[in-house]
Design a protein around this motif. Structure first.
Motif, mmCIF file in Angstrom:
data_model
loop_
_atom_site.group_PDB
_atom_site.id
_atom_site.type_symbol
_atom_site.label_atom_id
_atom_site.label_comp_id
_atom_site.label_asym_id
_atom_site.label_seq_id
_atom_site.Cartn_x
_atom_site.Cartn_y
_atom_site.Cartn_z
ATOM 1 N N THR A 23 68.562 14.907 109.950
ATOM 2 C CA THR A 23 69.675 15.102 110.879
ATOM 3 C C THR A 23 69.179 15.729 112.172
ATOM 4 O OG1 THR A 23 71.322 15.313 109.120
ATOM 5 C CG2 THR A 23 71.855 16.346 111.223
ATOM 6 N N ALA A 24 68.323 16.736 112.061
ATOM 7 C CA ALA A 24 67.818 17.432 113.248
ATOM 8 C C ALA A 24 66.965 16.520 114.115
ATOM 9 C CB ALA A 24 67.016 18.659 112.821
ATOM 10 N N MET A 25 66.053 15.788 113.489
ATOM 11 C CA MET A 25 65.098 14.996 114.272
ATOM 12 C C MET A 25 65.696 13.699 114.796
ATOM 13 S SD MET A 25 61.471 15.800 112.372
ATOM 14 C CE MET A 25 62.011 15.718 110.672
ATOM 15 N N SER A 26 66.548 13.063 114.018
ATOM 16 C CA SER A 26 67.158 11.823 114.503
ATOM 17 C C SER A 26 68.059 12.097 115.710
ATOM 18 C CB SER A 26 67.955 11.138 113.388
ATOM 19 O OG SER A 26 69.032 11.943 112.956
ATOM 20 N N THR A 27 68.863 13.154 115.646
ATOM 21 C CA THR A 27 69.772 13.446 116.756
ATOM 22 C C THR A 27 69.021 13.984 117.978
ATOM 23 O OG1 THR A 27 70.233 15.611 115.776
ATOM 24 C CG2 THR A 27 71.780 13.855 115.296
ATOM 25 N N LYS A 28 67.914 14.704 117.729
ATOM 26 C CA LYS A 28 67.149 15.220 118.873
ATOM 27 C C LYS A 28 66.556 14.083 119.700
ATOM 28 C CE LYS A 28 63.436 18.225 120.377
ATOM 29 N NZ LYS A 28 62.625 19.425 120.098
ATOM 30 N N TYR A 29 66.018 13.076 119.023
ATOM 31 C CA TYR A 29 65.292 12.030 119.733
ATOM 32 C C TYR A 29 66.100 10.765 119.989
ATOM 33 C CZ TYR A 29 61.398 15.091 118.738
ATOM 34 O OH TYR A 29 60.573 16.189 118.681
ATOM 35 N N LEU A 30 67.221 10.605 119.269
ATOM 36 C CA LEU A 30 68.020 9.387 119.439
ATOM 37 C C LEU A 30 69.459 9.658 119.859
ATOM 38 C CD1 LEU A 30 66.751 7.394 116.303
ATOM 39 C CD2 LEU A 30 65.971 7.176 118.671
ATOM 40 N N GLY A 31 69.872 10.925 119.843
ATOM 41 C CA GLY A 31 71.229 11.269 120.227
ATOM 42 C C GLY A 31 72.160 11.414 119.035
ATOM 43 N N HIS A 67 56.778 32.248 97.339
ATOM 44 C CA HIS A 67 56.857 31.013 98.115
ATOM 45 C C HIS A 67 56.070 31.159 99.416
ATOM 46 C CE1 HIS A 67 58.517 27.357 99.832
ATOM 47 N NE2 HIS A 67 59.093 27.097 98.680
ATOM 48 N N ILE A 68 55.085 30.285 99.612
ATOM 49 C CA ILE A 68 54.181 30.412 100.767
ATOM 50 C C ILE A 68 54.838 29.940 102.051
ATOM 51 C CG2 ILE A 68 51.917 29.737 101.677
ATOM 52 C CD1 ILE A 68 51.094 29.103 98.782
ATOM 53 N N MET A 69 55.564 28.821 102.004
ATOM 54 C CA MET A 69 56.132 28.217 103.204
ATOM 55 C C MET A 69 57.497 28.866 103.487
ATOM 56 S SD MET A 69 55.084 24.246 102.424
ATOM 57 C CE MET A 69 55.084 23.665 104.114
ATOM 58 N N ARG A 70 57.554 29.661 104.559
ATOM 59 C CA ARG A 70 58.776 30.431 104.839
ATOM 60 C C ARG A 70 58.853 30.714 106.339
ATOM 61 N NH1 ARG A 70 58.195 34.362 100.609
ATOM 62 N NH2 ARG A 70 59.840 35.623 101.512
ATOM 63 N N TRP A 71 60.091 30.760 106.822
ATOM 64 C CA TRP A 71 60.356 31.045 108.226
ATOM 65 C C TRP A 71 61.545 32.009 108.317
ATOM 66 C CZ3 TRP A 71 58.776 26.483 106.235
ATOM 67 C CH2 TRP A 71 57.686 25.851 106.838
ATOM 68 N N PRO A 72 61.570 32.853 109.347
ATOM 69 C CA PRO A 72 62.708 33.761 109.519
ATOM 70 C C PRO A 72 63.953 33.012 109.971
ATOM 71 C CG PRO A 72 61.180 33.980 111.370
ATOM 72 C CD PRO A 72 60.526 33.066 110.372
ATOM 73 N N SER A 73 65.116 33.440 109.495
ATOM 74 C CA SER A 73 66.390 32.859 109.908
ATOM 75 C C SER A 73 67.446 33.957 109.879
ATOM 76 C CB SER A 73 66.790 31.725 108.950
ATOM 77 O OG SER A 73 67.342 32.253 107.758
ATOM 78 N N ILE A 133 63.510 25.366 114.355
ATOM 79 C CA ILE A 133 64.532 25.947 115.250
ATOM 80 C C ILE A 133 65.746 25.021 115.321
ATOM 81 C CG2 ILE A 133 65.057 26.560 117.643
ATOM 82 C CD1 ILE A 133 62.137 27.495 117.900
ATOM 83 N N GLU A 134 65.512 23.731 115.505
ATOM 84 C CA GLU A 134 66.622 22.774 115.587
ATOM 85 C C GLU A 134 67.430 22.745 114.284
ATOM 86 O OE1 GLU A 134 63.478 21.271 118.467
ATOM 87 O OE2 GLU A 134 63.527 22.214 116.480
ATOM 88 N N GLN A 135 66.742 22.876 113.161
ATOM 89 C CA GLN A 135 67.441 22.856 111.877
ATOM 90 C C GLN A 135 68.298 24.111 111.688
ATOM 91 O OE1 GLN A 135 65.007 20.944 108.539
ATOM 92 N NE2 GLN A 135 63.405 21.265 110.065
ATOM 93 N N ILE A 136 67.783 25.243 112.103
ATOM 94 C CA ILE A 136 68.562 26.486 112.016
ATOM 95 C C ILE A 136 69.821 26.395 112.884
ATOM 96 C CG2 ILE A 136 68.560 28.938 112.675
ATOM 97 C CD1 ILE A 136 65.630 29.048 111.715
ATOM 98 N N GLU A 137 69.689 25.791 114.063
ATOM 99 C CA GLU A 137 70.847 25.654 114.950
ATOM 100 C C GLU A 137 71.924 24.755 114.324
ATOM 101 O OE1 GLU A 137 71.520 27.314 117.841
ATOM 102 O OE2 GLU A 137 69.766 28.445 117.133
ATOM 103 N N ILE A 138 71.515 23.717 113.625
ATOM 104 C CA ILE A 138 72.489 22.848 112.954
ATOM 105 C C ILE A 138 73.197 23.614 111.840
ATOM 106 C CG2 ILE A 138 72.716 20.828 111.443
ATOM 107 C CD1 ILE A 138 70.594 19.463 113.155
ATOM 108 N N VAL A 139 72.457 24.413 111.085
ATOM 109 C CA VAL A 139 73.072 25.220 110.022
ATOM 110 C C VAL A 139 74.136 26.141 110.623
ATOM 111 C CG1 VAL A 139 72.684 26.934 108.230
ATOM 112 C CG2 VAL A 139 71.018 25.103 108.567
#
Length: 493
Positions: free
Chosen positions: A231-239, A211-217, A136-142
């Motif tokens: 980018t998503a995880m570093s900014t989420k937890y460190l700002g 492709h097995i690994m897939r998510w809706p976007s 979810i966080e990665q989709i929001e960055i996109v």
């Protein structure tokens, strides 16, 4: 008073290409992010060296009384084979080849990763997020990057427009590359790619039917690009702005370069103040490679089951070996090198085990304060572990002359010396004293083999009483002999 008030740390910043005085964004607090493994195979020795380098850094910053939030991710989706935007996801490919669910692959190699790092005495990070746990966080960055006009959708995939970004920013600032040169040296895809420019990189990839690994976007059922997760995880937890970002030298381009671009596109400013990169590990003077067979796994060092090793070595000896080199230097692994490291490790541990035998004197003939300052100066100078080790072996010399009573320490200086050398060896370098057991076991084995030789001589001379006495005495000690046709083997119960 926290120790960091009296210790100015200088860090080699890969972004500027020089050492800089380290100043945290918030006094007393540090945000530190290190790129973790892609869990599709066993962690290799070069990976261990990288994570050990940042474990050393983490340990020292904690020692200086900083409150450190250490984040290290697990890449469990999105890393394309050969680090390009087209082709199979590494984990999906491994799952297909082994006919397993991708998450079975992830679980197997994540467990292996944790077990190996635990054996080598690495402190776990404060947070260890996964790429699949932050879709979810990665989709929001996109979405943000598209809204800024720097991302574009093409046939269900979304790409980062490097040329557009470079109009107002510098793509290539970390790796020292020039976008014009990169474009000029890139083969023309003749319109076969969905990208506008060859250097554009994937933010979101449309999943093919198989492709097995897939998510809706909003763009397609698919999966995130490899660079996006950090980018998503570093900014989420460190700002949006944090202190330290580390990883292996091989990640500088394209991975870290793309991270900087994604962050700057979203926030308008650089994400990290200090970029740090650990150098590679070679084997017998050559690059480690599974395909050529010039490769050794961490477990093989511990078991000794490798054609490159003469025997097994403890994890602490391997750690001692790796920390003898500066984290930014190339380090060559060989049997001769780790055998020499084992001797140094034993010498250090044997000296420390005798600290309690030192007698206190009214006066001090050793300048403990100066020696202590030199130890801190080494670590303050971009975490220079080899220089630190040189000072620690000076400390070993002090122990020996104190035991010989050719030098003296008063009670306060002895307490300070003991506390300091133990802190640097065990808390900061992360070495472990139980590896003395390995040396003791080796000595015991030598004694047993000597007794077996004496027993064989007795049997040859038909001295059956001596032969039986040696066997029975060893049995009382829990050492069982088993006579074969050519050799006598033993086991210890």
């Amino acid at each position: 008073m926290p120790l960091y008030n009296n210790n100015t740390v200088n860090i080699y910043n890969s972004l500027s290409g020089k050492k800089e005085i380290f100043k945290p964004i918030n006094e007393g607090y540090i945000g530190m992010y290190v790129c973790g493994p892609t869990v599709y195979s066993n962690v290799h020795l070069g990976n261990v060296r990288t994570f050990m380098s940042f474990d050393l850094i983490y340990r020292y910053l904690i020692h200086l009384d900083y409150k450190v939030r250490y984040v290290r991710n697990i890449t469990d989706v999105g890393h394309i084979v050969d680090d390009v935007d087209d082709g199979e996801d590494k984990i999906a490919k491994k799952a297909r080849l082994e006919q397993l669910e991708p998450m079975e692959i992830v679980q197997r190699y994540t467990v292996d990763f944790h077990e190996i790092l635990h054996q080598f005495n690495l402190i776990p990070p404060n947070i260890e997020p996964t790429a699949t746990g932050h879709i979810i966080e990665q989709i929001e960055i996109v979405k943000k990057i598209i809204d800024k006009g720097i991302g574009y959708e093409s046939n269900g995939s979304v790409y980062f427009d490097v040329v557009k970004f470079n109009e107002t920013n510098h793509y290539g600032q970390l790796s020292g590359r020039n976008i014009e040169d990169m474009l000029a040296n890139t083969r023309d895809t003749d319109g076969q790619s969905d990208k506008r420019n060859p250097q554009d990189f994937a933010l979101w990839k449309k999943a093919e039917p198989e492709h097995i690994m897939r998510w809706p976007s909003p763009w397609s059922d698919g999966f995130p690009g490899w660079h996006l997760e950090c980018t998503a995880m570093s900014t989420k937890y460190l700002g949006e702005k944090f202190d330290l970002h580390g990883g292996g030298m091989d990640l500088k381009f394209p991975h870290h370069e793309c991270e900087i671009a994604q962050n700057e596109a979203c926030t308008g400013h650089a994400p990290v103040n200090y970029w740090m990169h650990a150098n590679m590990l070679t084997l017998n003077g050559k690059k480690m490679s599974k395909s050529t067979g010039n490769n050794i796994l961490p477990k093989e060092i511990i078991t000794g089951e490798s054609e490159f090793l003469s025997k097994a070595f403890s994890p602490s000896v391997a750690r001692f070996f790796m920390l003898q080199a500066h984290y930014r230097s190339v380090l060559d692994f060989s049997d001769d090198a780790i055998v020499a490291a084992e001797k140094g490790h034993i010498r250090l541990m044997e000296a420390l085990s005798k600290l309690n035998q030192i007698e206190v004197n009214d006066n001090s003939s050793i300048d403990v304060k100066s020696w202590k300052e030199q130890c801190y100066q080494a670590m303050n100078d971009d975490f220079n572990s080899p220089i630190l080790m040189a000072h620690l072996f000076e400390g070993v010399r002090f122990i020996n002359i104190l035991l010989d009573k050719t030098a003296t320490l008063n009670i306060d200086d002895l307490a300070d010396f003991t506390k300091t050398i133990n802190s640097f060896v065990f808390d900061i370098l992360g070495l472990q004293a139980e590896t003395n057991d390995s040396a003791s076991h080796e000595k015991l084995e030598g004694v047993i083999q000597m007794l077996i030789g004496m027993r064989n001589d007795a049997r040859t001379n038909k001295n059956w009483k001596l032969s039986d006495d040696i066997r029975d005495q060893l049995l009382l000690l829990g050492i069982h002999l088993k006579d074969g046709k050519e050799v006598t083997e033993f086991s210890i119960s």
